[in-house]
Design an enzyme around this catalytic site. Structure first.
Site, mmCIF file in Angstrom:
data_model
loop_
_atom_site.group_PDB
_atom_site.id
_atom_site.type_symbol
_atom_site.label_atom_id
_atom_site.label_comp_id
_atom_site.label_asym_id
_atom_site.label_seq_id
_atom_site.Cartn_x
_atom_site.Cartn_y
_atom_site.Cartn_z
ATOM 1 N N ARG A 132 -7.591 7.416 5.043
ATOM 2 C CA ARG A 132 -7.651 7.616 6.492
ATOM 3 C C ARG A 132 -7.729 9.108 6.761
ATOM 4 N NH1 ARG A 132 -2.431 4.495 8.073
ATOM 5 N NH2 ARG A 132 -1.944 5.362 6.034
ATOM 6 N N ASN A 186 4.229 0.804 2.038
ATOM 7 C CA ASN A 186 4.173 -0.313 2.985
ATOM 8 C C ASN A 186 4.260 -1.633 2.239
ATOM 9 O OD1 ASN A 186 3.273 1.251 5.501
ATOM 10 N ND2 ASN A 186 1.757 1.882 3.983
ATOM 11 N N LYS A 228 11.801 10.342 11.217
ATOM 12 C CA LYS A 228 11.231 8.989 11.249
ATOM 13 C C LYS A 228 12.274 7.929 11.585
ATOM 14 C CE LYS A 228 7.670 9.900 7.810
ATOM 15 N NZ LYS A 228 6.913 9.317 6.690
ATOM 16 N N GLU A 248 7.272 0.720 11.962
ATOM 17 C CA GLU A 248 5.989 0.686 11.267
ATOM 18 C C GLU A 248 4.874 0.620 12.297
ATOM 19 O OE1 GLU A 248 6.019 0.888 8.057
ATOM 20 O OE2 GLU A 248 8.122 0.472 7.705
ATOM 21 N N GLY A 249 3.690 1.002 11.876
ATOM 22 C CA GLY A 249 2.527 0.783 12.730
ATOM 23 C C GLY A 249 2.021 2.029 13.421
ATOM 24 N N LYS A 258 11.854 2.749 5.727
ATOM 25 C CA LYS A 258 11.910 4.185 5.461
ATOM 26 C C LYS A 258 13.292 4.604 4.960
ATOM 27 C CE LYS A 258 7.975 5.095 8.347
ATOM 28 N NZ LYS A 258 7.513 3.704 8.499
ATOM 29 N N ARG A 261 0.863 -1.191 0.000
ATOM 30 C CA ARG A 261 0.000 0.000 0.000
ATOM 31 C C ARG A 261 0.893 1.233 0.000
ATOM 32 N NH1 ARG A 261 -2.685 0.389 4.970
ATOM 33 N NH2 ARG A 261 -1.327 2.139 5.403
ATOM 34 N N GLU A 313 4.706 7.028 2.528
ATOM 35 C CA GLU A 313 5.553 5.837 2.628
ATOM 36 C C GLU A 313 4.955 4.737 1.770
ATOM 37 O OE1 GLU A 313 5.591 3.469 6.156
ATOM 38 O OE2 GLU A 313 3.470 3.758 6.553
ATOM 39 N N SER A 371 -2.731 -2.910 6.403
ATOM 40 C CA SER A 371 -4.016 -3.210 7.022
ATOM 41 C C SER A 371 -5.189 -2.597 6.254
ATOM 42 C CB SER A 371 -4.025 -2.709 8.460
ATOM 43 O OG SER A 371 -3.721 -1.340 8.453
HETATM 44 P P1 ADP Z 1 4.129 4.332 9.915
HETATM 45 O O1 ADP Z 1 4.972 3.281 9.297
HETATM 46 O O2 ADP Z 1 4.218 4.379 11.380
HETATM 47 O O3 ADP Z 1 2.725 4.278 9.390
HETATM 48 P P2 ADP Z 1 4.350 6.819 8.420
HETATM 49 O O4 ADP Z 1 5.532 7.266 7.686
HETATM 50 O O5 ADP Z 1 3.195 6.378 7.597
HETATM 51 O O6 ADP Z 1 4.797 5.689 9.437
HETATM 52 O O7 ADP Z 1 3.881 7.976 9.394
HETATM 53 C C1 ADP Z 1 2.783 7.846 10.255
HETATM 54 C C2 ADP Z 1 1.827 9.012 10.066
HETATM 55 O O8 ADP Z 1 2.494 10.248 10.273
HETATM 56 C C3 ADP Z 1 1.244 9.096 8.665
HETATM 57 O O9 ADP Z 1 0.110 8.282 8.533
HETATM 58 C C4 ADP Z 1 0.930 10.580 8.545
HETATM 59 O O10 ADP Z 1 -0.311 10.889 9.150
HETATM 60 C C5 ADP Z 1 2.029 11.228 9.361
HETATM 61 N N1 ADP Z 1 3.148 11.616 8.477
HETATM 62 C C6 ADP Z 1 4.171 10.832 8.090
HETATM 63 N N2 ADP Z 1 5.003 11.494 7.271
HETATM 64 C C7 ADP Z 1 4.507 12.723 7.131
HETATM 65 C C8 ADP Z 1 4.926 13.899 6.410
HETATM 66 N N3 ADP Z 1 6.036 13.905 5.688
HETATM 67 N N4 ADP Z 1 4.153 14.998 6.505
HETATM 68 C C9 ADP Z 1 3.026 15.012 7.255
HETATM 69 N N5 ADP Z 1 2.588 13.964 7.961
HETATM 70 C C10 ADP Z 1 3.311 12.817 7.905
HETATM 71 MG MG MG Z 2 2.065 4.737 7.522
#
Ligand code: ADP
Ligand code: MG
Length: 564
Positions: free
Chosen positions: A540, A236, A453, A457-458, A399, A218, A234, A241
């Site tokens: 979401r 995945n 970051k 994940e999660g 990442k 995804r 990102e 999920s």
């Molecule tokens: P995870 O693997 O924990 O899902 P993500 O990279 O998807 O990690 O980050 C989790 C959440 O943080 C995302 O669903 C988003 O809401 C927010 N987020 C992540 N990166 C960004 C970004 N560059 N700008 C704004 N919000 C972000």
């Molecule tokens: Mg994410």
């Protein structure tokens, strides 16, 4: 990513203030353009971040406090929503102020009934056994009452990117050296990634080949408000999920609009179809067929407690119903206790051969409380079963690899088609390693423009705002390898819309932002690509005052899109 419902916070339970994004601020060291004119073409990633008009969060008080409790919903009204820079009220898709309270109550009631009758459900965290025993302690999944507006062009763009990203993951997964080298510094700083890399090294040592490769990915995006660019958050590759529940939420919204669309001025046909569950199941069935053992099973690797179990049960139930293929559910500890590997590579669990292993656990350190789980992961990896994902696919979705792929000339190592490369690059936000002193300096000066970051994940692991500065300064002071555990990313500021969020039978009205995920299924047997399609989506939506976005982590609700 898939996650248990253990960490549900009550973020939606009280929002006395409404956060909007307003005009940028200027510091002595750095000036960010405020103009409404189009940003100049990006000449480098640093220019890219500079040319983006960053928006600062500004709090305004809501006129009325909410939410209100109970099924008889009485959502308070949000105060006048002002775009601070332009001084205009945002024009919402629906006039939320104009919705009659009786109508709103009816819609909410119908949506809750629909969810309960159609299996749009999760385990209720207030019921102890709800993560273990199906049918005990069910509650409707957190969801939006109405779909979110999303521009059709960017929707099509996201859909079009999906097979290219899946092909990229496949190519990257075959380059063991690239994965090991790119993650070599991270390995020193992050014990979990280090274990994953050890597993990967072992597979390289024994020259393990995965002829049949199944990816259920995804790719998540946000739409940057100012530039209107679709930017990837990102990709995945493990435990993506909500294929089951996201399909249902789309149906829920169509049902609401079938009944109330006319009075709301919304057309249910503007909600794109979403058959993520059907496609995932088809991918399992096709992979199972390629494995070619009619007695073999599909195995879901799960967490011991999983309040998101119905999302997973939708997959196994439809797999059985449509293809007569049985899926069993096992924790990593159970697999360690029950599994054996035959000399021909067949994985037996409880005496039954496994054709496909689908991971809905194993993506975070908590999933490995002892050596038992690592033994199970190794055994699965050594087997001939089709792993979704293999360790190589898993690592390709980290990442750090995302950040490496965004460097100049790296995509060219893996893809030949120049147009495809350009399409991918267009959706890359600014991504940097902490080796870059200029970016670290910028992030210390303007932390609100970055997200930091770790390799996790999660949900719930990223660092935002003043914590970015603090963490960077601490890492600088320590001067060790610690910084290699993180990447820095340009913070994206999506458009804020008003929405109605449903959680625990309560409707909350709030300002929210959305993240669009497009599922992709990729199946290949040696040179033959059997499936490489986009296969449904997940939207979401979270309150705009929240940094993180996971539904399972309690930050967001499931949503669908309304094409504009
Ligand atoms: P995870 O693997 O924990 O899902 P993500 O990279 O998807 O990690 O980050 C989790 C959440 O943080 C995302 O669903 C988003 O809401 C927010 N987020 C992540 N990166 C960004 C970004 N560059 N700008 C704004 N919000 C972000
Ligand atoms: Mg994410």
């Amino acid at each position: 990513m898939g996650a248990a419902y253990s960490s549900c916070s009550s973020l939606f339970l009280a929002f006395p203030t409404v956060t909007l994004y307003s005009s940028p601020i200027t510091t002595s060291s750095q000036s960010y353009p405020r103009s409404k004119s189009k940003p100049k073409p990006f000449s480098s990633t640093i220019d890219k971040i500079r040319n983006t008009r960053f928006l600062e969060p500004v709090k305004i008080m809501a006129q009325t406090s909410f939410p209100c409790s109970g099924l008889a919903v009485k959502c308070g009204k949000v105060g006048e929503v002002e775009n601070q820079e332009e001084g205009t009220t945002r024009k919402p898709m629906v006039d939320y102020h104009g919705i009659d309270q009786v109508l709103l109550d009816e819609m909410v009631y119908d949506a809750l009934v629909w969810s309960s009758l159609h299996g749009l459900l999760v385990g209720d965290k207030s019921v102890e056994r709800s993560g273990k025993v199906p049918g005990v302690g069910l509650v409707h999944a957190p969801s939006a009452l109405l779909p979110m507006p999303f521009p059709e062009n960017q929707w099509r763009q996201a859909v079009e990117l999906t097979p290219i990203f899946s092909e990229l993951v496949d190519r990257v997964s075959l380059d063991g050296k690239f994965l090991q080298e790119s993650l070599s510094r991270t390995k020193k700083a992050d014990a979990f990634t280090s274990r994953l890399l050890d597993l990967h090294s072992k597979m390289l040592e024994i020259n393990k080949k995965e002829d049949i490769r199944l990816g259920l990915h995804r790719s998540d995006y946000m739409l940057d408000e100012q530039t209107k660019l679709l930017l990837q958050i990102e990709l995945n590759t493990i435990s993506c999920s909500f294929p089951g529940l996201s399909s249902l939420v789309t149906e829920l919204h169509r049902s609401v609009l079938n009944h109330y669309g006319e009075v709301l001025g919304l057309d249910p046909k503007r909600i794109p179809g979403n058959n993520a569950n059907g496609y995932f199941v088809e991918a399992f069935a096709k992979a199972w067929t390629e494995y070619n053992n009619p007695r073999a099973l599909v195995m879901f690797v799960v967490q011991a407690e999983e309040r998101n179990m119905y999302d997973q049960h939708w997959l196994s139930a439809v797999l059985k119903e449509r293809y007569n293929i049985t899926a069993i559910r096992k924790t990593m500890a159970e697999i360690d206790a029950e599994a054996e590997l035959l000399s021909d590579g067949t994985l037996l669990v409880g005496g039954k051969a496994i054709a496909v292993i689908y991971f809905r656990a194993g993506y975070k350190p908590d999933d490995y409380p002892s050596e038992s789980e690592w033994r199970a992961r190794l055994l699965m990896e050594q087997s001939s079963a089709i792993k979704c994902p293999s360790i190589s696919y898993h690592l390709a979705g980290t990442k750090k690899i995302q950040q490496e792929l965004a460097k100049p000339d790296v995509l060219e190592r893996f893809l030949d088609n120049k147009e495809d490369i350009a399409k991918l690059r267009k959706c890359f936000a600014g991504l940097w390693s902490l080796d870059d002193p200029n970016i670290v300096k910028e992030a210390i000066e303007r932390p609100e423009l970055f997200v930091m970051k770790p390799q996790r994940e999660g949900g719930g692991n990223n660092i935002y705002g003043a914590d970015v500065r603090e963490t960077l300064l601490r890492l600088q002071k320590e001067g060790t390898d610690g910084s290699a555990a993180y990447i820095l990313m340009q913070r994206i500021f999506p458009t804020v819309f008003q929405t109605f969020l449903l959680r625990n039978g309560i409707c909350h009205q709030d300002n929210a932002v959305s993240e669009l995920g497009i599922y992709g299924a990729y199946l290949r047997n040696k040179d033959k690509v059997i499936m490489n399609d986009q296969c449904g989506y997940l939207l979401r939506t979270k309150t705009s005052s929240s940094d993180e976005g996971g539904v399972a982590a309690g930050f967001a609700v499931l949503d669908s899109i309304y094409l504009t």
